[in-house]
Design an enzyme around this catalytic site. Structure first.
Site, short mmCIF file in Angstrom:
data_model
loop_
_atom_site.label_atom_id
_atom_site.label_comp_id
_atom_site.label_asym_id
_atom_site.label_seq_id
_atom_site.Cartn_x
_atom_site.Cartn_y
_atom_site.Cartn_z
CG HIS A 19 -4.76 -1.00 3.99
ND1 HIS A 19 -5.09 -0.47 2.75
CD2 HIS A 19 -3.89 -0.11 4.54
CE1 HIS A 19 -4.45 0.68 2.58
NE2 HIS A 19 -3.71 0.92 3.65
CG ASN A 20 -7.33 -1.83 -0.24
OD1 ASN A 20 -6.30 -1.61 0.39
ND2 ASN A 20 -7.35 -1.91 -1.55
CE LYS A 42 -3.13 -2.57 -0.01
NZ LYS A 42 -3.98 -2.39 -1.13
CB SER A 73 -0.91 0.03 1.23
OG SER A 73 -1.64 1.24 1.24
CD GLU A 126 -7.61 2.74 0.03
OE1 GLU A 126 -6.51 2.26 0.37
OE2 GLU A 126 -8.02 2.70 -1.15
C1 6PG Z 1 -3.27 1.21 -1.57
C2 6PG Z 1 -4.57 1.33 -2.32
C3 6PG Z 1 -4.44 0.63 -3.63
C4 6PG Z 1 -5.45 1.10 -4.66
C5 6PG Z 1 -6.84 0.68 -4.33
C6 6PG Z 1 -7.88 1.53 -5.00
O1 6PG Z 1 -3.33 0.69 -0.48
O2 6PG Z 1 -2.25 1.66 -2.09
O3 6PG Z 1 -5.60 0.77 -1.58
O4 6PG Z 1 -4.47 -0.74 -3.39
O5 6PG Z 1 -5.38 2.47 -4.82
O6 6PG Z 1 -6.95 -0.65 -4.77
O7 6PG Z 1 -9.02 0.83 -4.87
P1 6PG Z 1 -10.35 1.22 -5.59
O8 6PG Z 1 -10.04 1.33 -7.07
O9 6PG Z 1 -11.23 0.07 -5.29
O10 6PG Z 1 -10.79 2.51 -5.00
#
Ligand code: 6PG
Length: 471
Positions: free
Chosen positions: A188-189, A185, A131, A192
């Site tokens: 984490h997302n 991960k 990430s 996010e």
């Molecule tokens: C990270 C982000 C990366 C990516 C996402 C975007 O941790 O660096 O999470 O993995 O930017 O996958 O996800 P979406 O396209 O689903 O918003």
């Protein structure tokens, strides 16, 4: 450089891949680079590489021949079929003991499948979350590897050198067996998604509720980022509000179509939370809002058809801004709580044996959800590794409770103005449900028993009971 002298190889020279190769090379490791389209490899070698210890393989045979044995290769290709395709191509070239590290956003069940498949062929496999986007890959990402402990140790020094560092600690740790890294991960997302949705709801309250412009919003979010809300997502939000559009001279954020895209990791988090019966309503609301944002035309029609209240806020504006800040902070705590409660549950269900203090530690730097708050979260798990929910940590509970009244107020204002704030609302509902010793689920049990003879338990006597309700 002679053949077979590369410490590690990387397949997939998109921006992330190129940057991660440069990052590892800058830390003194000799790196082999390969991309399916040779043109990309040539451009990379002729451009950014310079005198760094990076060697190109222009076909897969040549690439594999550059690697020290036992070999280790990182894949930074799109999640899904491309990962399987690269694995298939590597199979005839690899020898027992070699290692493949998938650093994409692969679904954890795919990682389990590949892990088993490769184990039969005596090849090692690691699923590793990465990430921090392009900048993170170049300057230091947060890395979330899972697999065999001793295999992690083989590449650990490279990952620890390349990762972000906070107070000297690398933002990488061996997380657990099998798909533990990709699972962490994924969550984490999910977090996010939740944090992003909460921030955009505060933006909407200010934009439509108070009529603030990006120029007025930038200093608010910038000031928030200087205090307890300090986080990467607030930092970039404040910067976004300052950016002007080259074409029109207006603020760029105002020129962007309000349809949010997604690659699926937030949705996977909600799915698996439901599977494991862990409530993650703030994250769920964030996924739903991305979906709803996609219905632009339908929303435009509904806006003419379904009238609601007008968006004029009549109260004390500076006080409301302060309340929104507090509501956001409380909701951030609850979002991490939901994500980490999911990890706590998944750790048992999938025998990952996760150390949540380590998870909080490696999220403090490099990644998208890095925030000062993670220091308190880390402390909470250090004190009590089996904490069922962060809201049960005395310090974080106090931080939430001190802002609870403001969250209630903000939710009321949003409801009164007719502004959508489902993540803030879901957070409050989650908090109120979690702290309810008694919930109305007794009535659900009665209903289930009424129409389906599903039986219920009683408060006063053990056992299962059924009532002929209509008699
Ligand atoms: C990270 C982000 C990366 C990516 C996402 C975007 O941790 O660096 O999470 O993995 O930017 O996958 O996800 P979406 O396209 O689903 O918003």
């Amino acid at each position: 450089m002679t053949s077979q002298d590369c410490d590690i190889g990387l397949i997939g020279l998109g921006t992330m891949g190129r940057n991660f190769v440069l990052n590892m090379a800058d830390h003194g490791f000799t790196v082999a680079a390969y991309n399916r389209t040779t043109e990309k490899t040539r451009d990379f070698m002729a451009g950014e590489v310079g005198s760094r210890p990076i060697k190109a393989g222009y076909d897969l045979n040549e690439f594999v021949g550059l690697l020290k044995k036992p070999r280790a290769v990182i894949l930074l290709v799109a999640a899904g079929d491309p990962v399987d395709a690269v694995i298939r191509e590597l199979l005839p070239l690899f020898e027992p003991g070699d290692l493949i590290i998938d650093a994409g956003n692969s679904h954890f069940t795919d990682t389990n499948r590949r892990f088993k498949f490769l184990a039969v062929k005596k090849l090692h496999y690691m699923g590793m979350g990465i990430s921090g986007g392009e900048e993170g890959a170049r300057r230091g990402p947060s890395l979330m590897p899972g697999g065999h402990r001793d295999i992690y140790d083989r590449v650990g020094p490279i990952l620890e050198a390349a990762a972000a560092h906070v107070n000297g600690d690398p933002c990488v740790a061996y997380l657990g067996p099998g798909s533990a890294g990709h699972y962490v991960k994924m969550v984490h997302n999910g977090i996010e998604y939740g944090l992003m949705e909460l921030i955009v709801e505060t933006y909407d309250l200010f934009k439509r509720g108070l009529g603030l412009t990006p120029a007025e919003l930038a200093p608010i979010y910038d000031a928030w980022n200087q205090a307890e809300l300090n986080s990467f997502l607030l930092e970039i939000t404040a910067k976004i509000f300052t950016r002007k559009d080259d074409r029109t001279g207006r603020f760029l954020v105002d020129m962007i179509l309000d349809k949010a895209k997604q690659k699926g990791t937030g949705m996977w988090t909600s799915w698996d939370a439901m599977d494991l019966q862990v409530g993650t309503p703030t994250i769920d609301a964030a996924v739903v809002m991305r979906d709803l944002s996609g219905y632009k035309e339908e929303r435009q029609n509904a806006a003419k058809f379904l009238a609601g209240p007008t968006y004029t806020f009549e109260g004390d504006r500076p006080r409301f801004i302060e309340q929104v800040k507090n509501a956001l902070y409380a909701s951030m705590i609850a979002t991490y709580s939901q994500g980490l409660a999911l990890l706590q549950r998944a750790s048992l269900a999938y025998t990952y044996n996760l150390d949540l203090e380590a998870v909080a530690r490696i999220w403090r730097g490099g990644c998208i959800i890095r925030a000062t708050l993670l220091e308190d979260i880390r402390t909470a798990y250090k004190a009590r590794p089996d904490l069922p929910n962060l809201l049960m940590d005395p310090h974080l509970a106090q931080a939430f409770l001190a802002r609870e009244a403001d969250l209630r107020q903000v939710v009321q204002v949003a409801a009164g103005l007719g502004l959508p704030a489902p993540a803030l609302m879901a957070t409050l509902g989650y908090f109120d449900a979690y702290r309810s010793a008694v919930l109305p689920a007794n009535l659900i049990q009665a209903q289930r028993d009424f129409f389906g003879a599903h039986q219920y338990e009683r408060l006063d006597t053990p056992g299962s009971f059924h009532t002929e309700w209509d008699k």
